[in-house]
Design a protein around this motif. Structure first.
Motif, PDB file in Angstrom:
ATOM      1  N   THR A  20       0.886  -1.055  -0.165  1.00 41.89           N
ATOM      2  CA  THR A  20      -0.024   0.078  -0.075  1.00 41.89           C
ATOM      3  C   THR A  20       0.980   1.328   0.095  1.00 41.89           C
ATOM      4  OG1 THR A  20       0.057   0.100   2.230  1.00 41.89           O
ATOM      5  CG2 THR A  20      -1.771  -1.313   1.420  1.00 41.89           C
ATOM      6  N   ASP A  21       0.249   2.381  -0.136  1.00 46.40           N
ATOM      7  CA  ASP A  21       1.046   3.639  -0.138  1.00 46.40           C
ATOM      8  C   ASP A  21       1.717   3.835   1.092  1.00 46.40           C
ATOM      9  OD1 ASP A  21       0.429   3.994  -2.707  1.00 46.40           O
ATOM     10  OD2 ASP A  21      -1.396   5.407  -2.376  1.00 46.40           O
ATOM     11  N   ALA A  22       0.963   3.542   2.190  1.00 51.29           N
ATOM     12  CA  ALA A  22       1.493   3.767   3.525  1.00 51.29           C
ATOM     13  C   ALA A  22       2.534   2.858   3.808  1.00 51.29           C
ATOM     14  CB  ALA A  22       0.331   3.530   4.711  1.00 51.29           C
ATOM     15  N   GLU A  23       2.713   1.340   3.387  1.00 51.76           N
ATOM     16  CA  GLU A  23       3.626   0.513   3.544  1.00 51.76           C
ATOM     17  C   GLU A  23       4.733   1.038   2.753  1.00 51.76           C
ATOM     18  OE1 GLU A  23       1.016  -3.557   4.106  1.00 51.76           O
ATOM     19  OE2 GLU A  23       1.577  -3.003   2.123  1.00 51.76           O
ATOM     20  N   GLN A  24       4.623   1.494   1.606  1.00 48.21           N
ATOM     21  CA  GLN A  24       5.699   1.993   0.967  1.00 48.21           C
ATOM     22  C   GLN A  24       6.379   3.291   1.358  1.00 48.21           C
ATOM     23  OE1 GLN A  24       4.760   2.821  -3.143  1.00 48.21           O
ATOM     24  NE2 GLN A  24       3.575   0.934  -3.506  1.00 48.21           N
ATOM     25  N   LEU A  25       5.571   3.967   2.036  1.00 49.05           N
ATOM     26  CA  LEU A  25       6.033   5.303   2.731  1.00 49.05           C
ATOM     27  C   LEU A  25       7.190   5.077   4.017  1.00 49.05           C
ATOM     28  CD1 LEU A  25       6.588   8.402   2.849  1.00 49.05           C
ATOM     29  CD2 LEU A  25       4.283   8.408   3.901  1.00 49.05           C
ATOM     30  N   LEU A  26       6.421   4.044   4.818  1.00 50.63           N
ATOM     31  CA  LEU A  26       7.047   3.555   5.923  1.00 50.63           C
ATOM     32  C   LEU A  26       8.356   2.983   5.625  1.00 50.63           C
ATOM     33  CD1 LEU A  26       7.196   3.601   8.964  1.00 50.63           C
ATOM     34  CD2 LEU A  26       5.562   1.644   9.230  1.00 50.63           C
ATOM     35  N   TRP A  27       8.366   1.729   4.523  1.00 51.55           N
ATOM     36  CA  TRP A  27       9.463   1.246   4.009  1.00 51.55           C
ATOM     37  C   TRP A  27      10.683   2.073   3.740  1.00 51.55           C
ATOM     38  CZ3 TRP A  27      11.900  -2.791   5.098  1.00 51.55           C
ATOM     39  CH2 TRP A  27      12.953  -3.418   4.058  1.00 51.55           C
ATOM     40  N   GLN A  28      10.334   3.202   3.020  1.00 53.04           N
ATOM     41  CA  GLN A  28      11.289   4.033   2.812  1.00 53.04           C
ATOM     42  C   GLN A  28      11.988   4.897   3.797  1.00 53.04           C
ATOM     43  OE1 GLN A  28      12.522   4.518  -0.312  1.00 53.04           O
ATOM     44  NE2 GLN A  28      11.046   2.901  -1.028  1.00 53.04           N
ATOM     45  N   ARG A  29      11.561   4.616   5.161  1.00 48.80           N
ATOM     46  CA  ARG A  29      12.041   5.067   6.305  1.00 48.80           C
ATOM     47  C   ARG A  29      12.908   4.140   7.225  1.00 48.80           C
ATOM     48  NH1 ARG A  29      10.032  10.353   7.536  1.00 48.80           N
ATOM     49  NH2 ARG A  29      11.705  10.172   9.148  1.00 48.80           N
ATOM     50  N   LEU A  30      12.209   2.622   6.829  1.00 40.62           N
ATOM     51  CA  LEU A  30      12.780   1.600   7.627  1.00 40.62           C
ATOM     52  C   LEU A  30      13.987   0.738   7.082  1.00 40.62           C
ATOM     53  CD1 LEU A  30       9.477  -0.277   8.955  1.00 40.62           C
ATOM     54  CD2 LEU A  30      10.938   1.446  10.177  1.00 40.62           C
ATOM     55  N   ARG A  31      14.080   0.900   5.656  1.00 42.02           N
ATOM     56  CA  ARG A  31      14.885  -0.015   4.927  1.00 42.02           C
ATOM     57  C   ARG A  31      16.496   0.653   5.088  1.00 42.02           C
ATOM     58  NH1 ARG A  31      14.783   1.888  -1.028  1.00 42.02           N
ATOM     59  NH2 ARG A  31      15.488  -0.016  -1.365  1.00 42.02           N
ATOM     60  N   ARG A  32      17.375  -0.086   4.609  1.00 41.54           N
ATOM     61  CA  ARG A  32      18.735   0.263   4.739  1.00 41.54           C
ATOM     62  C   ARG A  32      19.039   0.512   6.329  1.00 41.54           C
ATOM     63  NH1 ARG A  32      18.469   3.516  -0.669  1.00 41.54           N
ATOM     64  NH2 ARG A  32      18.445   1.527  -2.373  1.00 41.54           N
ATOM     65  N   LYS A  33      18.750  -0.024   6.972  1.00 46.02           N
ATOM     66  CA  LYS A  33      19.120   0.434   8.501  1.00 46.02           C
ATOM     67  C   LYS A  33      19.022   1.604   8.979  1.00 46.02           C
ATOM     68  CE  LYS A  33      21.857  -3.993   8.366  1.00 46.02           C
ATOM     69  NZ  LYS A  33      23.481  -4.356   8.500  1.00 46.02           N
ATOM     70  N   GLN A  34      18.213   2.582   8.684  1.00 45.94           N
ATOM     71  CA  GLN A  34      18.193   3.763   8.804  1.00 45.94           C
ATOM     72  C   GLN A  34      17.753   4.299  10.557  1.00 45.94           C
ATOM     73  OE1 GLN A  34      16.260   6.508   5.729  1.00 45.94           O
ATOM     74  NE2 GLN A  34      15.731   4.504   5.184  1.00 45.94           N
ATOM     75  N   ILE A  35      17.274   3.067  11.175  1.00 47.64           N
ATOM     76  CA  ILE A  35      16.876   3.598  12.507  1.00 47.64           C
ATOM     77  C   ILE A  35      17.753   2.449  13.442  1.00 47.64           C
ATOM     78  CG2 ILE A  35      14.868   2.971  14.466  1.00 47.64           C
ATOM     79  CD1 ILE A  35      12.780   3.642  12.181  1.00 47.64           C
ATOM     80  N   LEU A  36      18.666   3.015  14.046  1.00 46.48           N
ATOM     81  CA  LEU A  36      19.428   2.521  14.987  1.00 46.48           C
ATOM     82  C   LEU A  36      20.357   1.398  14.452  1.00 46.48           C
ATOM     83  CD1 LEU A  36      17.169   2.325  18.055  1.00 46.48           C
ATOM     84  CD2 LEU A  36      19.134   3.967  17.928  1.00 46.48           C
ATOM     85  N   GLY A  37      20.444   1.634  13.012  1.00 46.01           N
ATOM     86  CA  GLY A  37      21.380   0.397  12.343  1.00 46.01           C
ATOM     87  C   GLY A  37      20.610  -1.009  12.184  1.00 46.01           C
ATOM     88  N   LEU A  38      19.466  -0.773  12.770  1.00 44.40           N
ATOM     89  CA  LEU A  38      18.539  -2.140  12.652  1.00 44.40           C
ATOM     90  C   LEU A  38      17.951  -2.588  11.201  1.00 44.40           C
ATOM     91  CD1 LEU A  38      16.597  -1.305  15.860  1.00 44.40           C
ATOM     92  CD2 LEU A  38      18.466  -2.829  15.609  1.00 44.40           C
ATOM     93  N   GLN A  39      18.038  -4.030  11.105  1.00 48.33           N
ATOM     94  CA  GLN A  39      17.632  -4.679   9.991  1.00 48.33           C
ATOM     95  C   GLN A  39      16.274  -4.574   9.939  1.00 48.33           C
ATOM     96  OE1 GLN A  39      19.569  -5.569   6.908  1.00 48.33           O
ATOM     97  NE2 GLN A  39      17.496  -5.448   6.168  1.00 48.33           N
ATOM     98  N   PHE A  40      15.171  -4.100   9.218  1.00 50.47           N
ATOM     99  CA  PHE A  40      13.908  -4.281   9.188  1.00 50.47           C
ATOM    100  C   PHE A  40      13.593  -5.433   7.741  1.00 50.47           C
ATOM    101  CE2 PHE A  40      13.681  -1.138  11.926  1.00 50.47           C
ATOM    102  CZ  PHE A  40      12.662  -1.277  12.996  1.00 50.47           C
ATOM    103  N   TYR A  41      12.608  -6.318   7.934  1.00 51.98           N
ATOM    104  CA  TYR A  41      12.249  -6.956   6.682  1.00 51.98           C
ATOM    105  C   TYR A  41      10.713  -6.915   6.456  1.00 51.98           C
ATOM    106  CZ  TYR A  41      16.226  -9.555   7.710  1.00 51.98           C
ATOM    107  OH  TYR A  41      17.833 -10.040   7.825  1.00 51.98           O
ATOM    108  N   ARG A  42      10.393  -7.063   5.207  1.00 52.42           N
ATOM    109  CA  ARG A  42       8.882  -6.584   4.943  1.00 52.42           C
ATOM    110  C   ARG A  42       8.160  -7.828   4.756  1.00 52.42           C
ATOM    111  NH1 ARG A  42       8.732  -4.186  -0.937  1.00 52.42           N
ATOM    112  NH2 ARG A  42      10.803  -5.301  -1.572  1.00 52.42           N
ATOM    113  N   GLN A  43       6.918  -7.743   5.064  1.00 53.81           N
ATOM    114  CA  GLN A  43       5.879  -8.863   4.629  1.00 53.81           C
ATOM    115  C   GLN A  43       6.564 -10.067   4.919  1.00 53.81           C
ATOM    116  OE1 GLN A  43       2.968  -8.081   4.277  1.00 53.81           O
ATOM    117  NE2 GLN A  43       3.248  -5.538   3.477  1.00 53.81           N
ATOM    118  N   LYS A  44       6.926 -10.272   6.424  1.00 55.82           N
ATOM    119  CA  LYS A  44       7.598 -11.607   6.923  1.00 55.82           C
ATOM    120  C   LYS A  44       6.789 -12.562   7.499  1.00 55.82           C
ATOM    121  CE  LYS A  44      11.765 -13.303   7.861  1.00 55.82           C
ATOM    122  NZ  LYS A  44      12.531 -13.777   6.826  1.00 55.82           N
TER     123      LYS A  44
END
Length: 122
Positions: A20-44
């Motif tokens: 969804t648009d919201a998921e895409q927007l949030l993914w842009q902020r979570l991906r590439r370890k942007q928060i505290l160097g943490l790895q996030f995965y989507r639709q897991k």
């Protein structure tokens, strides 16, 4: 690796390709370890569920809820799902799509604060 229903592998791939648009927007902020160097995965896939975003290092799950999540049946299903995930030690954060789209910085700040607390607690 968390246990999951192997039959959810293809549906999770489809969800990654149709976010969804919201998921895409949030993914842009979570991906590439942007928060505290943490790895996030989507639709897991985890257990019999597919979670929107998952951070294994912080045992954190983030859900983006569209309008369909606010009916009585779906609210109950989400409660049961969150309870099952909590029993495995996960913290589940839920945000509405509208909240993500309108208050992106506040949502990301909340995720940052919860992730930091999870990492600091034993």
């Amino acid at each position: 690796m968390q246990p999951y229903n192997k039959s959810l592998k293809l549906p999770s791939r489809d969800l990654r390709n149709n976010m969804t648009d919201a998921e895409q927007l949030l993914w842009q902020r979570l991906r590439r370890k942007q928060i505290l160097g943490l790895q996030f995965y989507r639709q897991k896939p985890i257990l019999n569920f597919i979670v929107d975003f998952y951070c294994p290092a912080a045992n954190l799950i983030i859900e983006c809820d569209g309008g369909q999540h606010y009916t009585a049946d779906v609210l109950e299903a989400d409660r049961v799902r969150d309870e099952a995930l909590s029993e495995l030690g996960f913290v589940v954060l839920r945000f509405s799509n509208r909240q993500i789209l309108a208050e992106t910085d506040a949502v990301v700040e909340w995720i940052y604060c919860v992730a930091r607390l999870k990492l600091e607690s034993p």
